[in-house]
Motif scaffolding. Sequence first.
Motif, short mmCIF file in Angstrom:
data_model
loop_
_atom_site.label_atom_id
_atom_site.label_comp_id
_atom_site.label_asym_id
_atom_site.label_seq_id
_atom_site.Cartn_x
_atom_site.Cartn_y
_atom_site.Cartn_z
N PRO A 29 -3.71 19.69 48.49
CA PRO A 29 -3.15 19.85 47.15
C PRO A 29 -4.00 20.78 46.29
O PRO A 29 -5.18 21.00 46.56
N LEU A 30 -3.38 21.30 45.23
CA LEU A 30 -4.11 22.13 44.28
C LEU A 30 -5.14 21.29 43.54
O LEU A 30 -4.94 20.10 43.30
N ALA A 31 -6.22 21.93 43.14
CA ALA A 31 -7.33 21.21 42.51
C ALA A 31 -6.93 20.51 41.21
O ALA A 31 -7.48 19.46 40.87
N GLU A 124 1.33 9.33 52.01
CA GLU A 124 0.95 10.74 51.99
C GLU A 124 0.44 11.15 50.61
O GLU A 124 -0.58 11.84 50.48
N ALA A 125 1.15 10.71 49.56
CA ALA A 125 0.72 11.02 48.20
C ALA A 125 -0.64 10.41 47.91
O ALA A 125 -1.52 11.03 47.29
N TYR A 126 -0.84 9.15 48.35
CA TYR A 126 -2.14 8.49 48.19
C TYR A 126 -3.25 9.29 48.85
O TYR A 126 -4.31 9.52 48.26
N ARG A 127 -3.02 9.72 50.07
CA ARG A 127 -4.02 10.48 50.82
C ARG A 127 -4.40 11.76 50.06
O ARG A 127 -5.57 12.11 49.96
N TYR A 131 -8.02 12.64 48.34
CA TYR A 131 -8.70 13.87 48.73
C TYR A 131 -9.25 14.60 47.49
O TYR A 131 -10.36 15.15 47.51
N LEU A 132 -8.49 14.54 46.38
CA LEU A 132 -8.93 15.16 45.13
C LEU A 132 -9.86 14.25 44.32
O LEU A 132 -10.28 14.63 43.23
#
Length: 430
Positions: A29-31, A124-127, A131-132
């Motif tokens: 994902p974008l920062a 997937e959204a949680y992951r 990650y961010l």
Amino acid sequence: MGDERLELFADLASNLPQKSPQLLVPTPPLALCEVCVIVPVRNEAQTIETTLSALAYQIDLKGNKLDWRRYEVILLANNCSDNSAEIACYFARRHPELVLHVVEITLPPAEAYIGRVRQILMDEAYRRLVYLRRRRGIIASTDGDSQVTPTWIAANIAEVAAGADAVGGRIYITKSDRATLNPYAKACYLREVGYRFLIAELEDYLDPDPDDRFPRHYQHYGASLAVTAQMYQQAGGLPAVRTPEDVAFYQALLRVNARFRHSPLVKVVTSARETGRAALGLANQLHQWAAMGMGEQPFLVESVNAIALRLQVRHQLRILWSGILDGYQPDIAHIAQIATDLGVNVQWLAKELTQPHTFGLLFEKIEQRQEKEGIWAQRWQKVEIRQVITELRIYLDELRKKCDRYSLSKLPSFSAQDFANLQAERLIPF
């Protein structure tokens, strides 16, 4: 991006609450991403472009265009026999300002149901948010036959910023769609909305939730359901039940004392079709109401007396439970009165009060016990919904007057003496 960061991103799959193993979107994902919107799709070729258009043109609460880098959309087209995925991909090419990931998969029959699909997406959204390192980042769910309002993302962000761990949005059927419904189904729909809104207001008087004060609504469904990454993990993720997975997730949130907000600011318009994808969804409820009309069956619901007593005793139990946490040792007579009012065994309740429950889990177990013992159901007969709506309006009007009389337009709580006084003045009808 370096290989090490990509490996880290992929490795997060092993930390998911329900361990959905597949990595749907390999691109990190974008920062600046704060919100990951998930959209489960199965044969939604007629509506998916409208759904995506609503997400593409989001604004903030001041009316300015929302920075496209603050959110992304993951659309999962599963087991489609139409061109839903193709339409979504074409939309993505025409709207490069929307961070839209389109994934198409075919699940085995045992997994091809909405609960599993929404779980895969939310995992997937949680992951991606983990990650961010966005523990308060938002997983926001909608559906492929629904259109969020222009401020949907901003309103969810605002509610989380105000302290909510999870947010249920207000889900509407448009007036034009309602006009196409079977007349009896339409009448039942409107009456149920009114009935549940009146109960939501009554709850604010009799057992107020400081994190979910009135004005509020009653819905917590997949067409508009948001949760922080931190709370998603704490609740154990979305249960992979067939249906209703959204209600099961709401119960999981209550078990861990999540601060849940039924926000009137978060709004979604959904389809009024009478043939749906889920056995217990709105579409099939509309179909059931239409069938009731054909059979001239009345729409029966819980009576005002039952609703008021449940809320009153739940508030008393909440106070008792809080006292026990602080070291208070209740006498058996106090527990017995609550157990009698709730229709559960007193020894069972006394034992449960000694267990390390959250209040949400405790009351869930009480409701299960009520169903098992059957005393509550035998005590309270169902009543035709129009009669109950009339009685709720009268009852609430009296409570509003009572509060205004003492300049208490918003009661923080009701004590046992408050309830006794109201009963004495015949404001609580039992």
